[in-house]
Design a protein around this motif. Structure first.
Motif, PDB file in Angstrom:
ATOM      1  N   ASN A 500     -35.570  38.978 -12.005  1.00 17.70           N
ATOM      2  CA  ASN A 500     -34.702  38.094 -12.785  1.00 17.70           C
ATOM      3  C   ASN A 500     -35.523  37.135 -13.651  1.00 17.70           C
ATOM      4  OD1 ASN A 500     -32.370  39.217 -11.644  1.00 17.70           O
ATOM      5  ND2 ASN A 500     -32.485  37.843  -9.872  1.00 17.70           N
ATOM      6  N   GLY A 501     -36.616  37.661 -14.209  1.00 19.47           N
ATOM      7  CA  GLY A 501     -37.448  36.880 -15.106  1.00 19.47           C
ATOM      8  C   GLY A 501     -38.435  35.963 -14.430  1.00 19.47           C
ATOM      9  N   SER A 502     -38.438  35.962 -13.097  1.00 20.10           N
ATOM     10  CA  SER A 502     -39.324  35.058 -12.360  1.00 20.10           C
ATOM     11  C   SER A 502     -40.299  35.851 -11.504  1.00 20.10           C
ATOM     12  CB  SER A 502     -38.509  34.116 -11.474  1.00 20.10           C
ATOM     13  OG  SER A 502     -37.613  33.339 -12.243  1.00 20.10           O
ATOM     14  N   VAL A 503     -41.403  35.201 -11.142  1.00 21.50           N
ATOM     15  CA  VAL A 503     -42.403  35.802 -10.273  1.00 21.50           C
ATOM     16  C   VAL A 503     -42.145  35.327  -8.847  1.00 21.50           C
ATOM     17  CG1 VAL A 503     -44.858  36.031  -9.792  1.00 21.50           C
ATOM     18  CG2 VAL A 503     -44.071  35.783 -12.147  1.00 21.50           C
ATOM     19  N   THR A 504     -41.989  36.267  -7.928  1.00 20.23           N
ATOM     20  CA  THR A 504     -41.804  35.928  -6.526  1.00 20.23           C
ATOM     21  C   THR A 504     -43.089  36.220  -5.763  1.00 20.23           C
ATOM     22  OG1 THR A 504     -41.039  38.144  -5.914  1.00 20.23           O
ATOM     23  CG2 THR A 504     -39.376  36.585  -6.727  1.00 20.23           C
ATOM     24  N   SER A 505     -43.148  35.754  -4.536  1.00 23.62           N
ATOM     25  CA  SER A 505     -44.310  36.062  -3.700  1.00 23.62           C
ATOM     26  C   SER A 505     -44.457  37.564  -3.534  1.00 23.62           C
ATOM     27  CB  SER A 505     -44.159  35.394  -2.331  1.00 23.62           C
ATOM     28  OG  SER A 505     -44.138  33.997  -2.445  1.00 23.62           O
ATOM     29  N   LEU A 506     -43.317  38.250  -3.378  1.00 22.02           N
ATOM     30  CA  LEU A 506     -43.354  39.701  -3.215  1.00 22.02           C
ATOM     31  C   LEU A 506     -43.867  40.389  -4.474  1.00 22.02           C
ATOM     32  CD1 LEU A 506     -42.711  42.223  -1.528  1.00 22.02           C
ATOM     33  CD2 LEU A 506     -40.382  42.137  -2.457  1.00 22.02           C
ATOM     34  N   SER A 507     -43.409  39.927  -5.658  1.00 24.40           N
ATOM     35  CA  SER A 507     -43.849  40.586  -6.889  1.00 24.40           C
ATOM     36  C   SER A 507     -45.329  40.352  -7.140  1.00 24.40           C
ATOM     37  CB  SER A 507     -43.022  40.099  -8.082  1.00 24.40           C
ATOM     38  OG  SER A 507     -43.178  38.713  -8.300  1.00 24.40           O
ATOM     39  N   SER A 508     -45.856  39.199  -6.710  1.00 23.01           N
ATOM     40  CA  SER A 508     -47.293  38.957  -6.846  1.00 23.01           C
ATOM     41  C   SER A 508     -48.089  39.934  -5.991  1.00 23.01           C
ATOM     42  CB  SER A 508     -47.623  37.517  -6.441  1.00 23.01           C
ATOM     43  OG  SER A 508     -47.077  36.601  -7.361  1.00 23.01           O
ATOM     44  N   VAL A 509     -47.607  40.169  -4.780  1.00 25.00           N
ATOM     45  CA  VAL A 509     -48.266  41.135  -3.896  1.00 25.00           C
ATOM     46  C   VAL A 509     -48.207  42.531  -4.498  1.00 25.00           C
ATOM     47  CG1 VAL A 509     -48.179  42.229  -1.629  1.00 25.00           C
ATOM     48  CG2 VAL A 509     -47.852  39.760  -1.834  1.00 25.00           C
ATOM     49  N   GLN A 510     -47.053  42.886  -5.079  1.00 21.25           N
ATOM     50  CA  GLN A 510     -46.904  44.215  -5.679  1.00 21.25           C
ATOM     51  C   GLN A 510     -47.819  44.379  -6.888  1.00 21.25           C
ATOM     52  OE1 GLN A 510     -42.709  43.970  -6.335  1.00 21.25           O
ATOM     53  NE2 GLN A 510     -42.189  45.145  -4.503  1.00 21.25           N
ATOM     54  N   LEU A 511     -47.986  43.315  -7.669  1.00 20.20           N
ATOM     55  CA  LEU A 511     -48.914  43.380  -8.801  1.00 20.20           C
ATOM     56  C   LEU A 511     -50.325  43.667  -8.314  1.00 20.20           C
ATOM     57  CD1 LEU A 511     -49.817  42.853 -11.775  1.00 20.20           C
ATOM     58  CD2 LEU A 511     -50.129  40.466 -11.097  1.00 20.20           C
ATOM     59  N   ALA A 512     -50.773  42.909  -7.322  1.00 25.15           N
ATOM     60  CA  ALA A 512     -52.128  43.105  -6.802  1.00 25.15           C
ATOM     61  C   ALA A 512     -52.306  44.516  -6.278  1.00 25.15           C
ATOM     62  CB  ALA A 512     -52.414  42.088  -5.705  1.00 25.15           C
ATOM     63  N   LYS A 513     -51.295  45.019  -5.592  1.00 26.91           N
ATOM     64  CA  LYS A 513     -51.389  46.365  -5.029  1.00 26.91           C
ATOM     65  C   LYS A 513     -51.542  47.415  -6.118  1.00 26.91           C
ATOM     66  CE  LYS A 513     -48.891  49.591  -2.042  1.00 26.91           C
ATOM     67  NZ  LYS A 513     -47.699  49.807  -1.193  1.00 26.91           N
ATOM     68  N   GLU A 514     -50.739  47.287  -7.181  1.00 25.59           N
ATOM     69  CA  GLU A 514     -50.781  48.313  -8.224  1.00 25.59           C
ATOM     70  C   GLU A 514     -52.078  48.270  -9.017  1.00 25.59           C
ATOM     71  OE1 GLU A 514     -48.224  50.144 -11.911  1.00 25.59           O
ATOM     72  OE2 GLU A 514     -47.320  49.433 -10.075  1.00 25.59           O
ATOM     73  N   VAL A 515     -52.513  47.064  -9.430  1.00 25.40           N
ATOM     74  CA  VAL A 515     -53.688  47.016 -10.295  1.00 25.40           C
ATOM     75  C   VAL A 515     -54.970  47.330  -9.536  1.00 25.40           C
ATOM     76  CG1 VAL A 515     -52.618  45.364 -11.853  1.00 25.40           C
ATOM     77  CG2 VAL A 515     -54.065  44.530 -10.018  1.00 25.40           C
ATOM     78  N   LEU A 516     -54.965  47.120  -8.227  1.00 26.65           N
ATOM     79  CA  LEU A 516     -56.181  47.387  -7.450  1.00 26.65           C
ATOM     80  C   LEU A 516     -56.185  48.758  -6.803  1.00 26.65           C
ATOM     81  CD1 LEU A 516     -56.592  43.888  -5.752  1.00 26.65           C
ATOM     82  CD2 LEU A 516     -57.887  44.794  -7.687  1.00 26.65           C
ATOM     83  N   ALA A 517     -55.056  49.479  -6.884  1.00 26.32           N
ATOM     84  CA  ALA A 517     -54.933  50.742  -6.155  1.00 26.32           C
ATOM     85  C   ALA A 517     -55.959  51.778  -6.588  1.00 26.32           C
ATOM     86  CB  ALA A 517     -53.515  51.300  -6.332  1.00 26.32           C
ATOM     87  N   GLU A 518     -56.366  51.759  -7.862  1.00 19.57           N
ATOM     88  CA  GLU A 518     -57.288  52.786  -8.353  1.00 19.57           C
ATOM     89  C   GLU A 518     -58.754  52.432  -8.125  1.00 19.57           C
ATOM     90  OE1 GLU A 518     -56.549  54.014 -12.342  1.00 19.57           O
ATOM     91  OE2 GLU A 518     -54.414  54.359 -12.022  1.00 19.57           O
ATOM     92  N   ILE A 519     -59.025  51.178  -7.732  1.00 20.30           N
ATOM     93  CA  ILE A 519     -60.422  50.750  -7.596  1.00 20.30           C
ATOM     94  C   ILE A 519     -61.194  51.593  -6.576  1.00 20.30           C
ATOM     95  CG2 ILE A 519     -61.950  48.837  -6.993  1.00 20.30           C
ATOM     96  CD1 ILE A 519     -60.569  48.493  -9.668  1.00 20.30           C
ATOM     97  N   PRO A 520     -60.662  51.834  -5.357  1.00 16.23           N
ATOM     98  CA  PRO A 520     -61.445  52.648  -4.405  1.00 16.23           C
ATOM     99  C   PRO A 520     -61.836  54.010  -4.955  1.00 16.23           C
ATOM    100  CG  PRO A 520     -59.685  51.520  -3.245  1.00 16.23           C
ATOM    101  CD  PRO A 520     -59.443  51.283  -4.712  1.00 16.23           C
ATOM    102  N   ASP A 521     -60.900  54.701  -5.616  1.00 19.78           N
ATOM    103  CA  ASP A 521     -61.232  56.018  -6.168  1.00 19.78           C
ATOM    104  C   ASP A 521     -62.239  55.903  -7.307  1.00 19.78           C
ATOM    105  OD1 ASP A 521     -59.673  57.443  -4.417  1.00 19.78           O
ATOM    106  OD2 ASP A 521     -57.937  57.556  -5.754  1.00 19.78           O
ATOM    107  N   GLN A 522     -62.146  54.839  -8.110  1.00 20.83           N
ATOM    108  CA  GLN A 522     -63.116  54.658  -9.190  1.00 20.83           C
ATOM    109  C   GLN A 522     -64.502  54.356  -8.639  1.00 20.83           C
ATOM    110  OE1 GLN A 522     -61.375  51.705 -11.764  1.00 20.83           O
ATOM    111  NE2 GLN A 522     -59.854  53.120 -12.584  1.00 20.83           N
ATOM    112  N   VAL A 523     -64.567  53.586  -7.552  1.00 23.77           N
ATOM    113  CA  VAL A 523     -65.862  53.340  -6.889  1.00 23.77           C
ATOM    114  C   VAL A 523     -66.441  54.659  -6.389  1.00 23.77           C
ATOM    115  CG1 VAL A 523     -66.975  52.284  -4.888  1.00 23.77           C
ATOM    116  CG2 VAL A 523     -65.367  50.947  -6.250  1.00 23.77           C
ATOM    117  N   LEU A 524     -65.618  55.455  -5.717  1.00 23.48           N
ATOM    118  CA  LEU A 524     -66.104  56.717  -5.160  1.00 23.48           C
ATOM    119  C   LEU A 524     -66.537  57.683  -6.252  1.00 23.48           C
ATOM    120  CD1 LEU A 524     -63.577  57.288  -2.229  1.00 23.48           C
ATOM    121  CD2 LEU A 524     -65.927  56.473  -2.100  1.00 23.48           C
TER     122      LEU A 524
END
Length: 545
Positions: A500-524
């Motif tokens: 609803n146009g706002s950032v919640t604690s849950l949406s912040s966690v989801q952002l971190a999860k999505e943007v960091l999800a590819e890092i392990p595979d890129q490291v490998l």
């Protein structure tokens, strides 16, 4: 930890991989067939569906079998409601409302798993009834980290084109537990030949066969047609376990079932050969972390005028005491995860696109005001430096990414001299379209062999279409004829996580999860390319002994 950030005590029972295929999709294109793409949504704690991921788009197909799968945690104790939507891709836009809607399916993850790991349902959500169906399969992911490198060639394939030779390509399918198949890889198309040699490719054993080498693979050979009506040349079945210790080439007859049924003297439609087969055990990302690899986190923040006057409430940089703007929320969400993997927790923080107090316009200035030391202590230090810069510089422009990418690449080049010791992650927060796209592409291609990943988070509601070019999920990034060694960029628009146009604690966690999800595979992928093995974990000495 950010105030109000809820801690979940839910532990995934396991991970599942989800594959999607469709049949009889509506044809929305006038002069060709639809170019379908499937999108997965998951229902969050607010009972709203948020996007989880997208498959590739398949050109000119009404019966797509998508290669890109979704991997998600399975929580036995939670009703995991999911939604699949299918679109006809009409442009490069990341916005779904720019594409034609072809139907949806709502279900739960448990519903798929309790039906033998497979459901087939009609696509709904349309104003009229169609014959369109969607098939969803789900299977528990085997934790094996093996990589399989395999190469194929064809010999004496059937000629399918009237005025020329065939244009062959292969589709490799994994067999599911119920005996059905899902596509897991497509080779490139080789034009005008009956004796093609396809490039070797490397694929995880989990994706190829769920690390079960006794499970048959189906290999189909097609003659490519520009209208999407590819002609089947033939197929063969391969059990890797039977050949993993053999000596290539390993030959299989390419059989066309219809020809075999009609022609008594039919022998085959050519041969498919495995010319290379290697199965390599691979260390995990955790093995490198336990062995002492450091994650060096750098921040780059957009100070261009398009963000709006930071003194006005409609500016993306506007903030008041006790209230964080979107830049701050994105920085906290991603930074608090990354800082846990950095022993000294000192982070370079840079800005770009601002006019400094001395009158110069800079695309590579230090947020803390120091002329020669960009480091800030922890994420709190980065936030303080950011607020200091907002109050001391003039938002200007243009939006140039290349200087900061080249800046961090120099540090990554130093780490490259001692591979495995550290890995650099650059977080770029921006509100708009990149002005120096050609130079940015050049900088990324130049850095693609280094221990570096670049996360770009789009702040605000600008059109971020061009960012998808950098996030080269479907096609490798190239610059001046050179192709990136690895895909090192991940782009995410922050707007998709707003509730609803706002950032919640849950949406912040989801952002971190999505943007960091590819890092392990890129490291490998970097470690594999440089033949780096993890160091053994340090010996633990108890302070209480």
């Amino acid at each position: 930890m950010a105030a109000g950030l809820a801690i979940s005590d839910k532990v995934p029972s396991s991970e599942v991989t989800i594959n999607v295929a469709c049949k009889n999709l509506m044809d929305k294109d006038v002069f060709s067939k639809s170019d379908p793409m499937a999108v997965l949504f998951v229902q969050n704690a607010n009972q709203q569906y948020v996007e989880y991921g997208r498959t590739e788009s398949i050109k000119d197909s009404l019966n797509p079998s998508f290669v890109k799968a979704f991997v998600m945690p399975y929580l036995f104790e939670e009703c995991q409601r999911i939604r699949f939507e299918v679109y006809d891709v009409d442009s490069a836009s990341a916005k779904l409302d720019k594409h034609d809607f072809l139907g949806r399916l709502d279900c739960t993850l448990a519903e798929i798993l309790t039906n033998g790991g497979k459901i087939e349902r009609p696509l709904g959500g349309l104003s009229k009834t169609t014959k369109s169906t969607i098939t969803v399969t789900a299977e528990e992911v085997n934790p094996c980290n093996d990589l399989v490198t395999i190469a194929f060639r064809g010999k004496h394939l059937d000629k399918k084109d009237l005025f020329g030779k065939s244009d062959p390509f292969l589709v490799i399918y994994r067999m599911n537990i119920d005996g059905s198949y899902v596509a897991v890889h497509k080779t490139e198309i080789i034009k005008k030949t009956l004796n093609p040699t396809w490039k070797p490719f490397t694929i995880s054993a989990k994706k190829l066969c769920n690390a079960d080498y006794t499970r048959p693979l189906k290999v189909e050979c097609y003659d490519w047609d520009s209208d999407g009506s590819h002609d089947l040349i033939g197929m063969c079945n391969i059990v890797l376990q039977e050949h993993r210790h053999g000596n290539p080439p390993i030959t299989f007859e390419c059989i066309n079932p219809k020809k075999k049924e009609k022609k008594k003297k039919y022998k085959n439609s050519g041969e498919i050969e495995i010319t290379k087969l290697e199965i390599l055990e691979q260390p995990s990302y955790i093995d490198f972390i336990r062995g002492g690899m450091q994650v060096n986190f750098t921040v780059g923040i957009d100070f261009t005028a398009s963000n709006g006057d930071p003194r006005r409430a409609d500016s993306l940089h506007y903030s008041v005491p006790g209230q964080q703007n979107l830049y701050m929320k994105a920085l906290i969400a991603v930074g608090e995860v990354c800082q846990e993997y950095d022993s000294d927790k000192m982070f370079p923080a840079l800005g770009f696109g601002a006019r400094l107090p001395n009158g110069t316009v800079s695309h590579e200035f230090y947020l803390n005001g120091s002329p020669d030391n960009p480091y800030c202590s922890k994420i709190d230090g980065v936030l303080s430096a950011y607020m200091m810069s907002i109050n001391s510089v003039q938002l200007y422009g243009p939006t140039n990414f290349a200087p900061i990418i080249n800046h961090v690449a120099r540090f990554a080049a130093a780490s490259h001299q001692n591979p495995g010791s550290s890995y650099c992650v650059l977080l770029m927060l921006t509100d708009g379209v990149i002005s120096d796209m050609a130079m940015t592409k050049e900088a990324i291609v130049n850095a693609s062999h280094l221990p570096l990943s670049i996360i770009i988070v789009g702040i605000g509601n600008a059109d971020f279409e061009a960012m998808d070019v950098l996030d080269a999920d479907d096609e490798p990034l190239s610059s001046r004829g050179r192709v990136a060694v690895r895909d090192i960029v991940q782009f995410v628009p922050f707007s998709k996580f707003l509730v609803n146009g706002s950032v919640t604690s849950l949406s912040s966690v989801q952002l971190a999860k999505e943007v960091l999800a590819e890092i392990p595979d890129q490291v490998l992928s970097y470690m594999r390319a440089n033949h780096v093995k993890p160091n053994p974990p340090p010996t633990y000495a108890s302070q209480y002994s």
